[in-house]
Design a protein around this motif. Structure first.
Motif, PDB file in Angstrom:
ATOM      1  N   THR A 133      16.065   5.432  -2.434  1.00 18.68           N
ATOM      2  CA  THR A 133      14.739   4.972  -2.823  1.00 18.68           C
ATOM      3  C   THR A 133      13.738   5.569  -1.862  1.00 18.68           C
ATOM      4  N   GLU A 134      12.477   5.611  -2.314  1.00 16.43           N
ATOM      5  CA  GLU A 134      11.453   6.181  -1.429  1.00 16.43           C
ATOM      6  C   GLU A 134      11.136   5.208  -0.293  1.00 16.43           C
ATOM      7  N   ILE A 169      14.392  -2.978  -3.669  1.00 16.10           N
ATOM      8  CA  ILE A 169      14.355  -1.508  -3.699  1.00 16.10           C
ATOM      9  C   ILE A 169      13.231  -0.977  -2.816  1.00 16.10           C
ATOM     10  N   ARG A 170      12.074  -1.644  -2.862  1.00 19.79           N
ATOM     11  CA  ARG A 170      10.951  -1.192  -2.027  1.00 19.79           C
ATOM     12  C   ARG A 170      10.632  -2.258  -0.989  1.00 19.79           C
ATOM     13  N   LYS A 171       9.963  -1.813   0.052  1.00 20.32           N
ATOM     14  CA  LYS A 171       9.603  -2.736   1.125  1.00 20.32           C
ATOM     15  C   LYS A 171       8.152  -3.164   0.958  1.00 20.32           C
ATOM     16  N   ASN A 205       0.846  -1.201   0.000  1.00 23.81           N
ATOM     17  CA  ASN A 205       0.000   0.000   0.000  1.00 23.81           C
ATOM     18  C   ASN A 205       0.875   1.242   0.000  1.00 23.81           C
ATOM     19  N   TYR A 206       0.522   2.199  -0.847  1.00 16.02           N
ATOM     20  CA  TYR A 206       1.135   3.535  -0.751  1.00 16.02           C
ATOM     21  C   TYR A 206       0.049   4.458  -0.216  1.00 16.02           C
ATOM     22  N   ASP A 207       0.195   4.921   0.988  1.00 15.54           N
ATOM     23  CA  ASP A 207      -0.851   5.764   1.578  1.00 15.54           C
ATOM     24  C   ASP A 207      -2.235   5.226   1.236  1.00 15.54           C
ATOM     25  N   GLU A 208      -2.902   5.889   0.294  1.00 16.55           N
ATOM     26  CA  GLU A 208      -4.263   5.495  -0.070  1.00 16.55           C
ATOM     27  C   GLU A 208      -4.291   4.295  -1.019  1.00 16.55           C
ATOM     28  N   THR A 209      -3.292   4.292  -1.939  1.00 13.25           N
ATOM     29  CA  THR A 209      -3.335   3.325  -3.042  1.00 13.25           C
ATOM     30  C   THR A 209      -2.966   1.917  -2.597  1.00 13.25           C
ATOM     31  N   LYS A 210      -3.843   0.969  -2.928  1.00 10.46           N
ATOM     32  CA  LYS A 210      -3.474  -0.432  -2.731  1.00 10.46           C
ATOM     33  C   LYS A 210      -2.899  -0.931  -4.049  1.00 10.46           C
ATOM     34  N   ALA A 211      -1.586  -0.838  -4.187  1.00  5.78           N
ATOM     35  CA  ALA A 211      -0.949  -1.112  -5.478  1.00  5.78           C
ATOM     36  C   ALA A 211      -0.892  -2.609  -5.748  1.00  5.78           C
ATOM     37  N   VAL A 212      -0.599  -3.398  -4.726  1.00  5.59           N
ATOM     38  CA  VAL A 212      -0.534  -4.852  -4.882  1.00  5.59           C
ATOM     39  C   VAL A 212      -1.419  -5.465  -3.795  1.00  5.59           C
ATOM     40  N   PRO A 232      16.058  -1.047 -14.330  1.00 11.30           N
ATOM     41  CA  PRO A 232      14.838  -0.420 -13.808  1.00 11.30           C
ATOM     42  C   PRO A 232      13.977   0.144 -14.945  1.00 11.30           C
ATOM     43  N   GLN A 233      12.720   0.394 -14.608  1.00  7.14           N
ATOM     44  CA  GLN A 233      11.812   0.998 -15.587  1.00  7.14           C
ATOM     45  C   GLN A 233      12.284   2.412 -15.932  1.00  7.14           C
ATOM     46  N   GLU A 234      12.144   2.773 -17.198  1.00  7.31           N
ATOM     47  CA  GLU A 234      12.498   4.122 -17.688  1.00  7.31           C
ATOM     48  C   GLU A 234      13.891   4.545 -17.269  1.00  7.31           C
ATOM     49  N   GLY A 254       0.502  -6.632 -17.975  1.00  8.10           N
ATOM     50  CA  GLY A 254      -0.657  -5.921 -17.462  1.00  8.10           C
ATOM     51  C   GLY A 254      -0.583  -4.463 -17.835  1.00  8.10           C
ATOM     52  N   PRO A 255      -1.689  -3.768 -17.715  1.00  7.55           N
ATOM     53  CA  PRO A 255      -1.723  -2.351 -18.083  1.00  7.55           C
ATOM     54  C   PRO A 255      -0.932  -1.489 -17.102  1.00  7.55           C
ATOM     55  N   ASN A 256      -0.697  -0.235 -17.463  1.00  8.68           N
ATOM     56  CA  ASN A 256      -0.040   0.709 -16.562  1.00  8.68           C
ATOM     57  C   ASN A 256      -0.793   0.797 -15.249  1.00  8.68           C
ATOM     58  N   GLY A 257      -0.060   0.778 -14.165  1.00  7.20           N
ATOM     59  CA  GLY A 257      -0.693   0.928 -12.866  1.00  7.20           C
ATOM     60  C   GLY A 257      -1.189  -0.379 -12.283  1.00  7.20           C
ATOM     61  N   ALA A 258      -0.936  -1.511 -12.986  1.00  4.73           N
ATOM     62  CA  ALA A 258      -1.423  -2.802 -12.501  1.00  4.73           C
ATOM     63  C   ALA A 258      -0.672  -3.265 -11.253  1.00  4.73           C
ATOM     64  N   GLY A 259       0.557  -2.740 -11.079  1.00  4.21           N
ATOM     65  CA  GLY A 259       1.356  -3.144  -9.920  1.00  4.21           C
ATOM     66  C   GLY A 259       2.603  -3.930 -10.289  1.00  4.21           C
ATOM     67  N   LYS A 260       2.969  -3.898 -11.559  1.00  6.38           N
ATOM     68  CA  LYS A 260       4.139  -4.668 -12.001  1.00  6.38           C
ATOM     69  C   LYS A 260       5.431  -4.137 -11.390  1.00  6.38           C
ATOM     70  N   THR A 261       5.653  -2.814 -11.570  1.00  4.11           N
ATOM     71  CA  THR A 261       6.904  -2.234 -11.066  1.00  4.11           C
ATOM     72  C   THR A 261       7.004  -2.385  -9.557  1.00  4.11           C
ATOM     73  N   THR A 262       5.910  -2.164  -8.874  1.00  6.22           N
ATOM     74  CA  THR A 262       5.913  -2.340  -7.424  1.00  6.22           C
ATOM     75  C   THR A 262       6.370  -3.752  -7.072  1.00  6.22           C
ATOM     76  N   THR A 263       5.823  -4.744  -7.776  1.00  7.72           N
ATOM     77  CA  THR A 263       6.190  -6.131  -7.493  1.00  7.72           C
ATOM     78  C   THR A 263       7.661  -6.411  -7.781  1.00  7.72           C
ATOM     79  N   ASP A 275      12.403  -4.416 -16.336  1.00  9.80           N
ATOM     80  CA  ASP A 275      11.098  -3.788 -16.111  1.00  9.80           C
ATOM     81  C   ASP A 275      10.719  -2.945 -17.320  1.00  9.80           C
ATOM     82  N   GLU A 276       9.768  -3.414 -18.086  1.00 13.19           N
ATOM     83  CA  GLU A 276       9.307  -2.759 -19.305  1.00 13.19           C
ATOM     84  C   GLU A 276      10.463  -2.290 -20.185  1.00 13.19           C
ATOM     85  N   PRO A 277      11.267  -3.236 -20.662  1.00  7.65           N
ATOM     86  CA  PRO A 277      12.468  -2.829 -21.394  1.00  7.65           C
ATOM     87  C   PRO A 277      12.187  -2.218 -22.767  1.00  7.65           C
TER      88      PRO A 277
END
Ligand SMILES: Nc1ncnc2c1ncn2[C@@H]1O[C@H](COP(=O)(O)OP(=O)(O)O)[C@@H](O)[C@H]1O
Ligand SMILES: [Mg+2]
Lengths: 305, 366
Positions: free
Chosen positions: B365-366, A54-56, A14-21, A84-86, A38-47, A156-158
Motif C-alpha cells: 500500500t502507499e 490499509i492507509r494511515k 492529508n495527502y501532500d496538498e490534498t485534505k481528503a478527510v 476494495p474499490q475497483e 457522496g460524490p467522487n473525491g468526497a473521501g469515502k475510500t480514504t475513510t 467500497d463502491e461495489p
C-alpha cells in the motif's frame, strides 16, 4: 445498548496538498448496514481504507471491535472482510478457486459452497474469473470478503460501473448478507443504493460528513417530507413559489413541502397568477433531495467538481 | 508464518501459470525452440576464426619469419616457450597447435650450406574438427612446401608430424546451452515479477491481501519458491533437449543449483525494483524488455564476449546475466571448478543485494 463495531472520531487525512478527510466522526453498530454516500473525491475510500488498516490516518481515533488497529492488526484482520474499490481478481482462477485461495489465509473459514449459493453463483463456480461479466465479478468480490465468515464487511463502491440489472444482482447479494445480520460498511455514490440497502447513511461532501442518520431521520430533517414536481411549468415564473423552489436538469420545477395540505395552497397560488403547467406529481422526498439541500449541488455536479 | 498459506499461494500461482499461454511459451517453448534452431544452424561448427597455437622453441629470426608467414592465413596464438607444450595444450583446451623444434633455424642454415638433414614440426589437431583441420593442414603444409622449394628447390627438408588431440571438443551448442538457461531464467522471472506486481497493485489485489492475515513475507516466500520452481523446470527441459538432441555432455553439480536459485532471486529483485517505477500495466512490457534485451545480447548468451569490442565486453561484466552464463558454462560444460566457484560467488552476492533491495521497496500500500 448495541455494541459499536466501528468507532471513528475526528478523523483527518492529508495527502501532500490534498485534505481528503477533514474531521469525520461516526459509529457503525452491530448488525447494521452503514452507508457513506457522496460524490467522487468526497473521501469515502480514504475513510474506509483507514478503517481497514490499509492507509494511515493523519489524525483521529479509529477503533474496530473496541480495539486500535495498529495494536491488534492480526486479530482484527481475522474478523473483517474487504472488497476494495475497483477490485479485479486473478484472471486465470475459477470462482471457486478464488474463494478457496482467500479462504486459505484465515483460521476461521466459511463453507465455500455455502458462499457460492448465497451469492447465487452455482452456475459459474467453475468459470475463470476473466470470463465473467462485470456484475458476476463483483459478486465474486463480495464472496471473497466472506470466506472467513467476518463480523464486519467493507464494500467500497461495489456497483460502480455496472448496468442496472447487474447492480440488482449485487444488491441481492448484499441483501442476503444483511438478512444474515452481518455488519456492513458500504460506500456508494448511488443514492438509490443507499436507500435500498442502508439502515443508516452518512452523507459525505468534500471530506466532511454533512448529515447522518437513518433514511427517515435524514429525510425528515433535511428533505422536506414531500416534493411537488411540476412538468412544463414556465420557469421564468418560479419566483411566485418562494425561495425553496428549484429547477432540475429536465426543466421540471420542484418544491419541498412539509405537509400535504400545503399542496392546495401552492396550486391556488399558481392558478391565481395564471401560470400553466402540463402535469403535477407529489413525491416522497429521497436522498437525492437531502443531498441537494445539504450541499447545494446534485451528486453528479459534485463529481465534476 | 503459516506453511499452508504459502503452499496455497504457490499452488494458485502454478495454476494461473499453466493456464496462461504466454508464460508457458516463454518459459518452455521459447528456450526449446532456441536450442533446436541454433543447434541446427551451428551443427558441427566450432570457432568462427581458425586459430593455431604456436610454440616457438627455436626463437630464431628464421622461426619468427616462418610464423609470420603462417599468420597471413591463420589467427596465430602464442604458447610460451618455457612451458611443456603438450601439457599446456590440454590444460587450456587448445584445439590446434604447432610446435617448432629447437634446432629449426640452425638446421635450415646447415642445409643451405649443403647438409643433408631434415627436421620435423609437430602439429596437434583435434580429430573431431575435420573441416577446420583441413584448413590448418593446408596452410601449414603449403607454407612448408614453399619454404622447402626456396631452401633446396626440391627436397622435403621441413616436414610436419601430426598428432591427434584426444581431449573433448566443444561445439557451439555446448557454449550456447548454458546461455539459453540464463536467458530463460532471466526473462521468465523479470517479466513474471514486473507483470505480477504491476497488475496486482493496479487491480487492488495487493490492497486486498493486506487486509487478510497473509503477510508480505509469506507472499514473498511463496513467490520466490514459485519463480525458483519455474526456473528449474526450464533449466531441466533445456538440459534434456541438449542431451537428447545435441548429445551435449552435461555435468550437474551443486553449482548449477546455486546459480539457478541465485539467478531467480537476482532477477526477481531486479523485477521488484523496476516495478516500483511502473505505474500502468501497459508499460510493464516495455520496462521488462528494456532490462532484459540488453543483457540478452551483451552478456554472452549468443556469442562469446571475446568477439565483442572491448568497451562492450566491459559492460557485460557488470550484468548479472554474464555471471550466470559463465558460471553455468564453467560448471556444466567446461568442468572448470575454480571458474564455477568464482562466478557462483559473484552471482550469489548480486542476488543477495538485488533481492533485499527489491523486497524492501515492494510495498502493498502507499
Ligand atoms: N493516494 C492518494 N494520493 C493523493 N491523493 C489522493 C490519494 N487517494 C485519494 N486522494 C485524493 O483524496 C481525495 C479523496 O479521495 P477518495 O478517498 O478516493 O474519495 P472517494 O472514494 O469518495 O471518491 C480526492 O481528492 C483524491 O484525489
Ligand atoms: Mg472511492
Amino acid at each position: 445498548m448495541v455494541a459499536s463495531i466501528i468507532k471513528v472520531k475526528d478523523l483527518t487525512k492529508n495527502y501532500d496538498e490534498t485534505k481528503a478527510v477533514r474531521g469525520i466522526s461516526f459509529t457503525v453498530k452491530k448488525g447494521e448496514v452503514f452507508s457513506m454516500v457522496g460524490p467522487n473525491g468526497a473521501g469515502k475510500t480514504t475513510t474506509v481504507e483507514i478503517c481497514e488498516g490499509i492507509r494511515k490516518p493523519t489524525s483521529g481515533i479509529i477503533r474496530l471491535f473496541g480495539k486500535e488497529f495498529s495494536k491488534r492488526s492480526k486479530e482484527i484482520r481475522e474478523r473483517i472482510g474487504v472488497l476494495p474499490q475497483e477490485y479485479r481478481s486473478f484472471e486465470r482462477l475459477t470462482v471457486k478457486e478464488t474463494l478457496k485461495y482467500y479462504s486459505s489465509f484465515y483460521k476461521r473459514k466459511r463453507n465455500i459452497d455455502e458462499i457460492i449459493s448465497l451469492l447465487d453463483l452455482e452456475d459459474k463456480k467453475d468459470d475463470l474469473y476473466m470470463n465473467l461479466s462485470g456484475g458476476l465479478k463483483q459478486r465474486v468480490g463480495v464472496g471473497m470478503a466472506l470466506v472467513n465468515d467476518p463480523e464486519l464487511v467493507f464494500l467500497d463502491e461495489p456497483t460502480t460501473g455496472l448496468d442496472p440489472r447487474a447492480r440488482r444482482g449485487v444488491w441481492n447479494a448484499i441483501m442476503s448478507l444483511k438478512e444474515e445480520g452481518k455488519t456492513i460498511f458500504l460506500t456508494t455514490h448511488y443514492m438509490e443504493e443507499a436507500e435500498y440497502l442502508a439502515d443508516r447513511v452518512a452523507i459525505v461532501h468534500k471530506g466532511r460528513i454533512v448529515g447522518q442518520g437513518s433514511l427517515r431521520e435524514l429525510i425528515s430533517d433535511h428533505g422536506g417530507h414531500y416534493n411537488v414536481v411540476m412538468h412544463g411549468y414556465d420557469t421564468s415564473r418560479i419566483d411566485i413559489l418562494g425561495e425553496e423552489a428549484s429547477v432540475d436538469s429536465e426543466q421540471n420545477v420542484s418544491l419541498p413541502v412539509n405537509d400535504p395540505e400545503e399542496i392546495s395552497q401552492i396550486l391556488s397560488k399558481v392558478m391565481q397568477n395564471g401560470v400553466k403547467f402540463e402535469s403535477i406529481e407529489v413525491r416522497r422526498a429521497n436522498l437525492e433531495e437531502v443531498f441537494m439541500n445539504l450541499t447545494g449541488t446534485t451528486i453528479e455536479e459534485g463529481d465534476a467538481a | 508464518m503459516r506453511p499452508i498459506a504459502i503452499i496455497n499461494d504457490f499452488l494458485a500461482n502454478l495454476r494461473m501459470w499453466y493456464r496462461s499461454k504466454g508464460t508457458v511459451f516463454w518459459a518452455i517453448a521459447f528456450p526449446i525452440l532456441l536450442m533446436l534452431i541454433f543447434g541446427a544452424i551451428y551443427q558441427g561448427q566450432s570457432d568462427v576464426t581458425v586459430s593455431l597455437y604456436v610454440q616457438d622453441l627455436d626463437g630464431s629470426e628464421i622461426s619468427e619469419e616462418f610464423i609470420s608467414s603462417l599468420s597471413e592465413q591463420l589467427n596465430i596464438e602464442n604458447i610460451p616457450a618455457d612451458v611443456d607444450g603438450d601439457e599446456y595444450i590440454s590444460e587450456n583446451n587448445i584445439r590446434a597447435a604447432l610446435i617448432i623444434p629447437e634446432d629449426f633455424g640452425n638446421t635450415i642454415y646447415r642445409v643451405q650450406q649443403g647438409s643433408n638433414e631434415n627436421i620435423s614440426l609437430s602439429l596437434s589437431l583435434d580429430p573431431t574438427r575435420e573441416s577446420v583441420n583441413g584448413i590448418i593442414r593446408g596452410v601449414v603444409g603449403g607454407t612448408l612446401h614453399g619454404w622447402n622449394n626456396e631452401i633446396t628447390g626440391s627436397r622435403d627438408v621441413l616436414t610436419f608430424q601430426e598428432k591427434s588431440l584426444t581431449a573433448e571438443e566443444f561445439k557451439f551448442i555446448d557454449y550456447f546451452m548454458p546461455g539459453v538457461i540464463g536467458l530463460t531464467v532471466m526473462t521468465s522471472t523479470i517479466y513474471g515479477t514486473i507483470f505480477r506486481n504491476t497488475k496486482y497493485r493496479k487491480w487492488g489485489i495487493l490492497r486486498k491481501l493486506s487486509t487478510t492475515p497473509f503477510t508480505r513475507w509469506e507472499y514473498l516466500i511463496s513467490k520466490m519458491l514459485f519463480m525458483t520452481f519455474v526456473s528449474f523446470v526450464s533449466t531441466f527441459l533445456i538440459i534434456l533437449v541438449g542431451v537428447l538432441v545435441w548429445d551435449i555432455s552435461v555435468t550437474i553439480d551443486i553449482y548449477l543449483f546455486i546459480i539457478v536459485i541465485s539467478a531467480a532471486f537476482a532477477f526477481s529483485g531486479m523485477g521488484m525494483i523496476i516495478s516500483r517505477f511502473v505505474k500502468e500495466e501497459e508499460t510493464a512490457d516495455s520496462a521488462a524488455g528494456a532490462i532484459t534485451f540488453p543483457q540478452m545480447f551483451l552478456a554472452g548468451t549468443f556469442f562469446p564476449l571475446e568477439v565483442m569490442p572491448s568497451y562492450l565486453s566491459s559492460i557485460a561484466r557488470v550484468l548479472p546475466l554474464y555471471y550466470v552464463n559463465e558460471g553455468l558454462r564453467d560448471s556444466m560444460i567446461y568442468q572448470d571448478s575454480s571458474g564455477a566457484l568464482f562466478n557462483t560467488a559473484v552471482i550469489f552476492s548480486i542476488a543477495a543485494v538485488l533481492f533485499v533491495i527489491g523486497a524492501l521497496v515492494t510495498k502493498w500500500t502507499e
